[in-house]
Design an enzyme around this catalytic site. Structure first.
Site, PDB file in Angstrom:
ATOM      1  N   GLY A   1     -13.073  56.248 -23.371  1.00 12.65           N
ATOM      2  CA  GLY A   1     -12.240  57.121 -22.532  1.00 12.65           C
ATOM      3  C   GLY A   1     -10.820  57.169 -23.042  1.00 12.65           C
ATOM      4  N   VAL A   2      -9.956  56.274 -22.502  1.00 10.62           N
ATOM      5  CA  VAL A   2      -8.557  56.227 -22.942  1.00 10.62           C
ATOM      6  C   VAL A   2      -8.304  54.982 -23.803  1.00 10.62           C
ATOM      7  CG1 VAL A   2      -6.148  56.300 -22.219  1.00 10.62           C
ATOM      8  CG2 VAL A   2      -7.875  57.460 -20.828  1.00 10.62           C
ATOM      9  N   GLN A   3      -8.656  53.787 -23.279  1.00 10.21           N
ATOM     10  CA  GLN A   3      -8.469  52.568 -24.070  1.00 10.21           C
ATOM     11  C   GLN A   3      -9.487  52.475 -25.193  1.00 10.21           C
ATOM     12  OE1 GLN A   3      -6.298  49.897 -24.387  1.00 10.21           O
ATOM     13  NE2 GLN A   3      -4.974  51.152 -23.107  1.00 10.21           N
TER      14      GLN A   3
ATOM     15  N   ASP B   1     -12.759  50.957 -14.337  1.00  6.13           N
ATOM     16  CA  ASP B   1     -13.004  49.748 -13.542  1.00  6.13           C
ATOM     17  C   ASP B   1     -14.141  49.955 -12.538  1.00  6.13           C
ATOM     18  OD1 ASP B   1     -10.931  47.978 -14.656  1.00  6.13           O
ATOM     19  OD2 ASP B   1      -9.606  49.559 -13.956  1.00  6.13           O
ATOM     20  N   ALA B   2     -14.224  51.139 -11.958  1.00  4.22           N
ATOM     21  CA  ALA B   2     -15.291  51.403 -10.981  1.00  4.22           C
ATOM     22  C   ALA B   2     -16.655  51.495 -11.659  1.00  4.22           C
ATOM     23  CB  ALA B   2     -14.988  52.685 -10.216  1.00  4.22           C
TER      24      ALA B   2
ATOM     25  N   HIS C   1      -8.374  44.306 -18.371  1.00  5.28           N
ATOM     26  CA  HIS C   1      -7.815  44.273 -17.025  1.00  5.28           C
ATOM     27  C   HIS C   1      -8.438  43.076 -16.297  1.00  5.28           C
ATOM     28  CE1 HIS C   1      -5.619  45.955 -13.812  1.00  5.28           C
ATOM     29  NE2 HIS C   1      -6.343  47.002 -13.480  1.00  5.28           N
TER      30      HIS C   1
ATOM     31  N   GLU D   1      17.013  64.356 -18.705  1.00  7.04           N
ATOM     32  CA  GLU D   1      18.039  63.479 -19.283  1.00  7.04           C
ATOM     33  C   GLU D   1      17.552  62.032 -19.319  1.00  7.04           C
ATOM     34  OE1 GLU D   1      22.061  63.869 -17.825  1.00  7.04           O
ATOM     35  OE2 GLU D   1      22.553  61.827 -18.492  1.00  7.04           O
TER      36      GLU D   1
HETATM   37  N1  LIG Z   1      -6.153  53.982 -19.479  1.00  3.81           N
HETATM   38  C1  LIG Z   1      -5.344  53.099 -20.047  1.00  3.81           C
HETATM   39  O1  LIG Z   1      -4.487  53.452 -20.858  1.00  3.81           O
HETATM   40  C2  LIG Z   1      -5.456  51.636 -19.744  1.00  3.81           C
HETATM   41  C3  LIG Z   1      -4.396  50.759 -20.069  1.00  3.81           C
HETATM   42  C4  LIG Z   1      -4.585  49.384 -19.932  1.00  3.81           C
HETATM   43  C5  LIG Z   1      -5.792  48.898 -19.434  1.00  3.81           C
HETATM   44  N2  LIG Z   1      -6.790  49.776 -19.072  1.00  3.81           N
HETATM   45  C6  LIG Z   1      -8.071  49.241 -18.606  1.00  3.81           C
HETATM   46  O2  LIG Z   1      -9.042  49.498 -19.627  1.00  3.81           O
HETATM   47  C7  LIG Z   1     -10.332  49.731 -19.036  1.00  3.81           C
HETATM   48  C8  LIG Z   1     -10.861  51.096 -19.439  1.00  3.81           C
HETATM   49  O3  LIG Z   1     -10.010  52.068 -18.856  1.00  3.81           O
HETATM   50  P1  LIG Z   1      -9.943  53.582 -19.355  1.00  3.81           P
HETATM   51  O4  LIG Z   1      -8.786  54.199 -18.637  1.00  3.81           O
HETATM   52  O5  LIG Z   1      -9.975  53.620 -20.836  1.00  3.81           O
HETATM   53  O6  LIG Z   1     -11.317  54.123 -18.753  1.00  3.81           O
HETATM   54  P2  LIG Z   1     -11.768  55.643 -18.522  1.00  3.81           P
HETATM   55  O7  LIG Z   1     -11.555  55.997 -17.107  1.00  3.81           O
HETATM   56  O8  LIG Z   1     -11.097  56.482 -19.538  1.00  3.81           O
HETATM   57  O9  LIG Z   1     -13.339  55.552 -18.775  1.00  3.81           O
HETATM   58  C9  LIG Z   1     -13.887  54.979 -19.956  1.00  3.81           C
HETATM   59  C10 LIG Z   1     -15.278  55.445 -20.233  1.00  3.81           C
HETATM   60  O10 LIG Z   1     -16.131  55.161 -19.140  1.00  3.81           O
HETATM   61  C11 LIG Z   1     -17.207  56.075 -19.217  1.00  3.81           C
HETATM   62  N3  LIG Z   1     -17.890  56.086 -17.914  1.00  3.81           N
HETATM   63  C12 LIG Z   1     -17.366  56.430 -16.723  1.00  3.81           C
HETATM   64  N4  LIG Z   1     -18.293  56.293 -15.749  1.00  3.81           N
HETATM   65  C13 LIG Z   1     -19.416  55.819 -16.363  1.00  3.81           C
HETATM   66  C14 LIG Z   1     -20.710  55.440 -15.903  1.00  3.81           C
HETATM   67  N5  LIG Z   1     -21.012  55.508 -14.624  1.00  3.81           N
HETATM   68  N6  LIG Z   1     -21.610  54.985 -16.818  1.00  3.81           N
HETATM   69  C15 LIG Z   1     -21.285  54.909 -18.133  1.00  3.81           C
HETATM   70  N7  LIG Z   1     -20.087  55.251 -18.622  1.00  3.81           N
HETATM   71  C16 LIG Z   1     -19.160  55.697 -17.746  1.00  3.81           C
HETATM   72  C17 LIG Z   1     -16.541  57.381 -19.606  1.00  3.81           C
HETATM   73  O11 LIG Z   1     -17.461  58.210 -20.276  1.00  3.81           O
HETATM   74  C18 LIG Z   1     -15.441  56.916 -20.526  1.00  3.81           C
HETATM   75  O12 LIG Z   1     -15.850  56.999 -21.865  1.00  3.81           O
HETATM   76  C19 LIG Z   1     -10.117  49.562 -17.531  1.00  3.81           C
HETATM   77  O13 LIG Z   1     -10.378  48.219 -17.212  1.00  3.81           O
HETATM   78  C20 LIG Z   1      -8.637  49.873 -17.340  1.00  3.81           C
HETATM   79  O14 LIG Z   1      -8.072  49.318 -16.190  1.00  3.81           O
HETATM   80  C21 LIG Z   1      -6.655  51.123 -19.217  1.00  3.81           C
HETATM   81 MG   LIG Z   2      -3.776  49.701 -14.803  1.00  3.59          MG
END
Ligand SMILES: NC(=O)c1ccc[n+]([C@@H]2O[C@H](COP(=O)([O-])OP(=O)(O)OC[C@H]3O[C@@H](n4cnc5c(N)ncnc54)[C@H](O)[C@@H]3O)[C@@H](O)[C@H]2O)c1
Ligand SMILES: [Mg+2]
Ligand SMILES: CC(C)(O)[C@@H](O)C(=O)O
Ligand SMILES: [Mg+2]
Length: 352
Positions: A39-41, A100-101, A124, A248
């Site tokens: 997803g993002v991380q 996380d969910a 996390h 700014e």
């Molecule tokens: N987003 C951030 O920049 C960031 C920063 C620091 C820590 N984190 C932590 O990193 C972890 C990942 O966060 P994220 O924001 O990258 O996650 P995200 O919300 O981008 O989701 C990641 C992946 O989960 C998959 N997904 C979602 N529901 C699913 C399901 N039911 N079954 C299978 N795959 C499923 C999606 O396809 C996606 O590829 C979390 O624990 C978050 O708290 C995130």
């Molecule tokens: Mg967070």
């Protein structure tokens, strides 16, 4: 591990000088790091590890946008990109980077593949700390640790490509192999951290949930909206109100604060601004402190985590989210912001 003085408190930190990439490569030489979720991380951490010479594979649902993104980022189906279960089976270190969910839903599958000696890695402290809500309780014979980049996965990747590094915290929840410290630090360096500071799972999640709801996003948007509204209701134009509230700050002052600290910023503006900012900051601190106390309490009692789990698991989650984001995007303030951004010289199309 170096001990550094942070404003009078000694803390453990690990730097790249102390634990260079070559050492991380050595520690991870016989490991297969499976990044579950793209997803993002996921992309930031997987690509940085790949570019750092780590044996990394991605586990992601097929027929999803994230799968396609992984392919276009260079992960090869059947070689370095797999369906989640196959990646879980191959991985010796499981980087659990689903939302996380979603981690709750997939936990029984993940648990099945956590054979003795493997490692479970989080970014996390959520799943473990709130285990009464998530049901995530790992078997005793695997290492469990976290590296939590203090910023977006997008910044993690961008800063890596610029030769910089985002700071991360690290924590060990379970050291089953006796090698958890080496493994977690090696991963922290391999994902592109600038340096790592020590925490525990509970502290990580409490501070992270507070920060993102507070000064990083929730509070800052609220403060922007309040000042913008006051300026607008007193007859200021949208461009003036936006420039004086947001542009700014992000374009001029915050980069300087990041470089030099707030006292330098105060010292390097007009004496008029200096006097005013010195007079007003404590009033804002006192006005917002009770809200921060309420927020921290809501985090610590598990209300925030439960709310996030409940809303994420609703079928219309995306739809509702898009409506709320639309409200922000279409507000006058952020519409004005769109025009302001387009006027930055670097965003202007220059005619030859
Ligand atoms: N987003 C951030 O920049 C960031 C920063 C620091 C820590 N984190 C932590 O990193 C972890 C990942 O966060 P994220 O924001 O990258 O996650 P995200 O919300 O981008 O989701 C990641 C992946 O989960 C998959 N997904 C979602 N529901 C699913 C399901 N039911 N079954 C299978 N795959 C499923 C999606 O396809 C996606 O590829 C979390 O624990 C978050 O708290 C995130
Ligand atoms: Mg967070
Ligand atoms: C990028 C943030 C806000 O720091 C992270 O904590 C998240 O949950 O996305
Ligand atoms: Mg965060």
């Amino acid at each position: 591990m170096a001990k550094l003085n942070f404003g009078g408190s000694e803390e453990n930190v690990v730097t790249r000088e102390e634990f260079p990439l070559s050492k991380a490569q050595e520690v991870l030489a016989n490991e297969t790091v499976a990044v579950i979720g793209y997803g993002v991380q996921g992309p930031g951490q997987a690509l940085n590890q790949k570019d750092n010479g780590i044996n990394v594979i991605v586990g992601q649902r097929k027929n999803s946008k994230s799968w396609d993104k992984a392919v276009s980022d260079g992960f090869v189906p059947g070689e370095t990109l797999f369906e989640i279960e196959e990646a879980l089976e191959k991985g010796t270190i499981i980087c659990y980077l689903l939302s996380d969910a979603a981690q709750i839903e997939l936990w029984p599958t993940v648990k099945k593949h956590l054979t003795p000696g493997k490692a479970l890695y989080f970014s996390h402290g959520f799943g473990i700390t709130f285990n009464e809500q998530t049901g995530i309780i790992p078997p005793a014979d695997v290492d469990v640790f976290l590296v939590a980049p203090k910023g977006s996965g997008t910044s993690l990747r961008r800063m890596f490509l610029q030769g910089r590094g985002l700071n991360s915290s690290y924590a060990i929840f379970q050291d089953a192999t006796g090698n958890a410290w080496n493994r977690v630090i090696a991963l922290g360096i391999a994902v592109g951290s600038g340096y790592l500071f020590e925490t525990d799972f509970k502290k990580e999640v409490y501070s992270d949930l507070t920060g993102e709801r507070g000064t990083l996003m929730g509070c800052i948007q609220g403060v922007f909206a309040a000042q913008y509204d006051v300026l607008r209701s007193n007859g200021h134009s949208p461009s003036e109100a936006f420039n004086e509230t947001v542009e700014e700050l992000t374009q001029s002052l915050m980069p300087l604060v990041a470089e030099n600290g707030m006292d330098w910023m105060y010292a390097n503006c007009s004496t008029t601004a200096q006097r005013g900012a010195l007079d007003w900051w404590k009033k804002f601190r006192d006005a917002t402190k009770p809200v921060f106390e309420e927020l921290y309490n809501s985090v610590a009692t598990g209300k925030e985590s439960q709310k996030s789990i409940d809303s994420n698991s609703k079928a219309d989650y995306r739809e509702k989210l898009n409506e709320e984001l639309k409200e922000l995007r279409e507000s006058e303030m952020w519409q004005a912001g769109k025009t302001v951004r387009s006027l930055r010289p670097e965003n202007q199309v220059v005619e030859a």
